[in-house]
Design an enzyme around this catalytic site. Sequence first.
Site, PDB file in Angstrom:
ATOM      1  CB  THR A 117      -0.838   0.053   1.056  1.00 33.05           C
ATOM      2  OG1 THR A 117      -1.540   1.408   1.403  1.00 33.05           O
ATOM      3  CG2 THR A 117      -0.164  -0.135   2.364  1.00 33.05           C
ATOM      4  CE1 TYR A 141      -3.713  -2.109   5.126  1.00 33.18           C
ATOM      5  CE2 TYR A 141      -3.437  -0.164   4.343  1.00 33.18           C
ATOM      6  CZ  TYR A 141      -3.559  -1.208   4.211  1.00 33.18           C
ATOM      7  OH  TYR A 141      -3.792  -1.583   2.917  1.00 33.18           O
TER       8      TYR A 141
END
Length: 328
Positions: A117, A141
């Site tokens: 990501t 995350y």
Amino acid sequence: MDRVLVTGGAGYIGSHACKALARAGFVPVAFDNLSTGWAAAAKYGPLVVGDLMDRAAIDAAMAEHRPVAVMHFAALSLVGESMRDPGRYWRVNVTGALNLIEAALAAGCRNMVFSSTCATYGDQDGVMLDEDTPQAPINAYGGSKRAIEDMLRDFGASHGLNHVIFRYFNVAGADPEGEIGEQHEPETHLIPLMLDAVAGRRPALTVFGTDYPTPDGTCIRDYVHVWDLVQAHVLGLRWLLDGRDSRVFNLGTGRGFSVREVIEASRAVTNREVPVVMGDRRPGDAVQLVSGSRRAIEELGWEPAHSTLAQMIGDAWAWHQGGGHPRG
Ligand code: UDP
């Protein structure tokens, strides 16, 4: 036909990857614990219901299906939730990936495509992010995903684990043929929440922060169509099967849109107003995340042909109006 183990294959991106793999002549084997995925979405090959915390379950799937490669999507993926409960993110994402890598290697499978990501870059004020931008995640995350990238490098060096890492920007849209789409419970993502508000399924979309240092005060993101994204994964798989070196690729279009611009584009697609409430910033959000890389286009031959706001919102709207996956 070669099999590919697709963890998270019943989820939003994983199910689209399974469809793309099937189209490309592979058998996708979805491995999913159905915690956020939908059994009905895993319809392009076998579904193994299992959890990455359960090493024996991964070993059994490897032994039964003998995949030539693994595509690893299964993870917790919400920035806000990761700020509230970092332990869960570190435990589930990192341990799950470690179990998967060790099980793959034990079964002799040395090819892995990994879903990473742009959140691994953190908040780099105004910088166009490319693969050489130093990673500095600002939420658990992104931190957990960066740790898995490091893990892949370590196992690449020690055990010859060949890997392609894709750092996604904001994935949006739905299967252009309308078979599958984005469906989270609860939903947290901008475009589906906005369409819920347009359709009257929720009272309004809350805009998270209007005082950011951007031209209109709202956050800027680089949106990429899920169908384009999964085509890149097929190209990444072929890259590995052709014996090429491990590589990192950003998957974004290089164009950023603010939250207000997304809302504006929705009006044009749906011909309806978006009920909007202006709210506070959401902790963990970067101001601007835009890819500054053409590497996937130049090296993989990737063509993000569907990634206009109009098509992403249009395909999401068509899926949304169709009612989504059947439950159960
Ligand atoms: N956003 C928003 N309201 C919402 C959900 C998201 O304003 O209800 C904003 C969010 O702050 C971010 C952008 O929309 O700037 C995209 O957020 P999303 O959760 O879709 O993806 P993320 O960037 O967190 O991966």
